[in-house]
Design a protein around this motif. Sequence first.
Motif, short mmCIF file in Angstrom:
data_model
loop_
_atom_site.label_atom_id
_atom_site.label_comp_id
_atom_site.label_asym_id
_atom_site.label_seq_id
_atom_site.Cartn_x
_atom_site.Cartn_y
_atom_site.Cartn_z
N ILE A 138 -1.12 3.04 15.95
CA ILE A 138 -1.17 2.14 14.79
C ILE A 138 -1.56 2.95 13.55
CG2 ILE A 138 -2.20 0.00 13.89
CD1 ILE A 138 -2.97 -0.73 16.79
N PRO A 139 -0.59 3.27 12.68
CA PRO A 139 -0.92 4.10 11.51
C PRO A 139 -1.67 3.33 10.43
CG PRO A 139 1.40 3.48 11.46
CD PRO A 139 0.84 2.93 12.74
N THR A 140 -2.59 4.04 9.75
CA THR A 140 -3.28 3.43 8.60
C THR A 140 -2.84 4.09 7.30
OG1 THR A 140 -5.11 4.97 8.89
CG2 THR A 140 -5.33 2.81 9.94
N THR A 141 -1.86 4.99 7.40
CA THR A 141 -1.25 5.56 6.19
C THR A 141 0.26 5.40 6.32
OG1 THR A 141 -0.97 7.76 7.17
CG2 THR A 141 -3.02 7.36 5.97
N ALA A 142 0.93 5.51 5.18
CA ALA A 142 2.40 5.57 5.20
C ALA A 142 2.76 6.90 4.54
CB ALA A 142 3.01 4.40 4.40
N GLY A 143 3.15 7.84 5.33
CA GLY A 143 2.64 8.15 6.62
C GLY A 143 3.47 9.29 7.20
N THR A 144 2.92 9.75 8.26
CA THR A 144 3.46 10.95 8.90
C THR A 144 4.60 10.65 9.86
OG1 THR A 144 1.93 10.73 10.72
CG2 THR A 144 1.19 11.99 8.83
N GLY A 145 4.75 9.40 10.24
CA GLY A 145 5.79 9.06 11.21
C GLY A 145 5.37 9.34 12.64
N MET A 171 5.64 10.62 23.46
CA MET A 171 5.99 9.51 22.55
C MET A 171 5.21 8.25 22.95
SD MET A 171 9.79 8.16 21.59
CE MET A 171 10.27 9.15 20.20
N ALA A 172 4.78 7.50 21.94
CA ALA A 172 4.00 6.28 22.21
C ALA A 172 4.83 5.28 23.00
CB ALA A 172 3.57 5.65 20.89
N ASP A 173 4.14 4.37 23.69
CA ASP A 173 4.84 3.26 24.35
C ASP A 173 5.15 2.16 23.34
OD1 ASP A 173 4.72 3.83 27.44
OD2 ASP A 173 2.85 4.54 26.55
N VAL A 174 4.20 1.92 22.43
CA VAL A 174 4.41 0.91 21.38
C VAL A 174 3.86 1.46 20.06
CG1 VAL A 174 3.92 -1.45 20.59
CG2 VAL A 174 4.15 -0.99 23.05
N ALA A 175 4.62 1.29 18.98
CA ALA A 175 4.12 1.61 17.64
C ALA A 175 3.97 0.30 16.88
CB ALA A 175 5.11 2.52 16.91
N ILE A 176 2.76 0.06 16.35
CA ILE A 176 2.53 -1.16 15.57
C ILE A 176 2.30 -0.74 14.12
CG2 ILE A 176 1.03 -3.18 15.23
CD1 ILE A 176 0.39 -3.08 18.23
N ILE A 177 3.19 -1.15 13.24
CA ILE A 177 3.08 -0.72 11.84
C ILE A 177 2.73 -1.93 10.98
CG2 ILE A 177 4.30 0.31 9.87
CD1 ILE A 177 5.61 1.06 13.28
N ASP A 178 1.51 -1.96 10.51
CA ASP A 178 1.01 -3.08 9.71
C ASP A 178 0.68 -2.56 8.31
OD1 ASP A 178 -0.37 -5.10 8.49
OD2 ASP A 178 -1.74 -5.48 10.15
N PRO A 179 1.51 -2.87 7.31
CA PRO A 179 1.27 -2.35 5.96
C PRO A 179 -0.11 -2.72 5.40
CG PRO A 179 3.45 -3.32 6.11
CD PRO A 179 2.75 -3.67 7.38
N MET A 180 -0.67 -3.83 5.88
CA MET A 180 -2.00 -4.25 5.39
C MET A 180 -3.06 -3.17 5.65
SD MET A 180 -1.62 -7.08 3.87
CE MET A 180 -3.26 -7.76 3.63
N LEU A 181 -2.86 -2.39 6.71
CA LEU A 181 -3.85 -1.36 7.05
C LEU A 181 -3.81 -0.18 6.08
CD1 LEU A 181 -3.53 -1.16 10.96
CD2 LEU A 181 -5.04 -2.59 9.59
N ASP A 240 3.56 -5.57 -2.16
CA ASP A 240 5.00 -5.31 -2.02
C ASP A 240 5.26 -3.81 -1.90
OD1 ASP A 240 5.81 -7.89 -2.00
OD2 ASP A 240 6.25 -8.00 -4.15
N ALA A 241 4.57 -3.03 -2.75
CA ALA A 241 4.75 -1.58 -2.70
C ALA A 241 4.26 -1.02 -1.37
CB ALA A 241 4.00 -0.91 -3.86
N ARG A 242 3.13 -1.52 -0.89
CA ARG A 242 2.60 -1.05 0.40
C ARG A 242 3.56 -1.41 1.54
NH1 ARG A 242 -1.14 2.92 -0.13
NH2 ARG A 242 -2.95 2.27 -1.31
N TYR A 243 4.09 -2.64 1.48
CA TYR A 243 5.06 -3.09 2.50
C TYR A 243 6.27 -2.15 2.52
CZ TYR A 243 8.50 -6.15 4.80
OH TYR A 243 9.46 -6.66 5.65
N SER A 246 5.49 1.37 3.84
CA SER A 246 5.39 1.41 5.30
C SER A 246 6.77 1.30 5.95
CB SER A 246 4.49 0.27 5.81
OG SER A 246 3.14 0.56 5.52
N LEU A 247 7.62 0.45 5.37
CA LEU A 247 8.98 0.30 5.92
C LEU A 247 9.78 1.58 5.72
CD1 LEU A 247 10.94 -1.58 7.31
CD2 LEU A 247 11.49 -2.61 5.10
N GLY A 248 9.66 2.17 4.53
CA GLY A 248 10.36 3.43 4.25
C GLY A 248 9.86 4.54 5.17
N CYS A 249 8.56 4.54 5.40
CA CYS A 249 7.97 5.57 6.25
C CYS A 249 8.42 5.42 7.70
CB CYS A 249 6.46 5.49 6.14
SG CYS A 249 5.65 6.55 7.31
N LEU A 250 8.48 4.17 8.17
CA LEU A 250 8.96 3.93 9.53
C LEU A 250 10.41 4.41 9.66
CD1 LEU A 250 8.81 2.62 12.37
CD2 LEU A 250 9.47 0.46 11.30
#
Length: 391
Positions: A138-145, A171-181, A240-243, A246-250
């Motif tokens: 679960i990343p808290t930055t956007a981010g390293t990927g 590789m992770a089993d699940v990646a949870i990307i929450d822009p709020m973090l 909106d920018a954070r969202y 995070s989407l661009g980083c994913l």
Amino acid sequence: MWQTIPFRTPKVVFGMDSARQTGAEAKGLGAQKALLVTGPSVKSSGALDAIEKSLQEAGIAFEAHILTRTTSEPTTDMAEETGRIIQEKKADLVIGVGGGSVLDVAKMAAAMTANPGKVREYFGPGKVKNKGTKAVLIPTTAGTGSEVTQHAIFLDLENNVKKAVASQAIMADVAIIDPMLTVSSPRSVTAASGFDAWLHAAEPFISKNANPITDALALEAVQRITRNLGTAWSDPKDLDARYNMSLGCLTSGFVLANAGTSLVHAMAYPIGGEFHTPHGISLSVLLLACFKAVVASKGERLKQLAVAMGENVEGLSVREASEVALEAMYNLLRSVKLPVCLSEIGITDRSKVKGWAQDAWNERRLLARAPVELTVEEIADIYTDAFDPYL
Ligand SMILES: [Fe+2]
């Protein structure tokens, strides 16, 4: 030409407040006891609250392991120690919450429970053979990927160099990307990690490993990050920018995992290893010199990058459009106050370029994908070019 294109990704959960789904995802993986691997600033920011609450609601026991480090990059022994703690605590799930360094430690530590020895034995491609403890990242930055890639980068203190583990098994089993973090990310982190994410799309786009799938994702990521990085940096609470960051980083993380970085990252390794420069900064000071070096062979691709960055290249020749792309990159870095050359971060000793060039050349995994075949001398020339500002 027909291509065979493997595409790797963990299960991905993206969205505002998606951290609340951590418990459900952990349950889906059959977990009973999780080790939360995180950093001190993540703990104090309150970013763990939603994650811990959802684990409690799902009935999953957990303990937190707070990583502390004194270097800008995580070290191999951090992953080894964390691996031992996973086993001591008898955890059947690792949940990494943090920036790229924390995620790299978490996923490598999870692998160390099923692969003997030291982390340095696994540097290079495909060395980790066994899948270890299951991992949710679960990343808290956007981010390293890091949450969607098969790479983990460590500082090997024995040799003072940065090295990468590159194995599907980590590789992770699940990646949870929450822009709020990411809202509490300091400005300097938003700039450096946001630019790193931009480069994880732009660099593969001009590499030999690019394919039509990664190309489409790369242009989308370059466009989204270029549009939103400045706002996320100047107004950290702009959701909106954070969202969009995070989407661009994913999106660029998918490119990174499936086409990989090359020249800029290879050349940044010796700088990061010697000066312990933050990853994004060791890249930003080399970006323009590296891209300038490939204008002749990749002009058409640079033109497409210029368009993705919102530039008007109508009526321009490929060379003119390449110049526009380089200027747009310079402006992107400057807009978030990132340094654009080595001298700007106090690196001025030109006698070092030969050693760096040899070290960068040795990063064959990355340089094999470089847009052009480069000799040690040519790489040294690019370092020399990087001492001075581009414009
Ligand atoms: Fe990177």
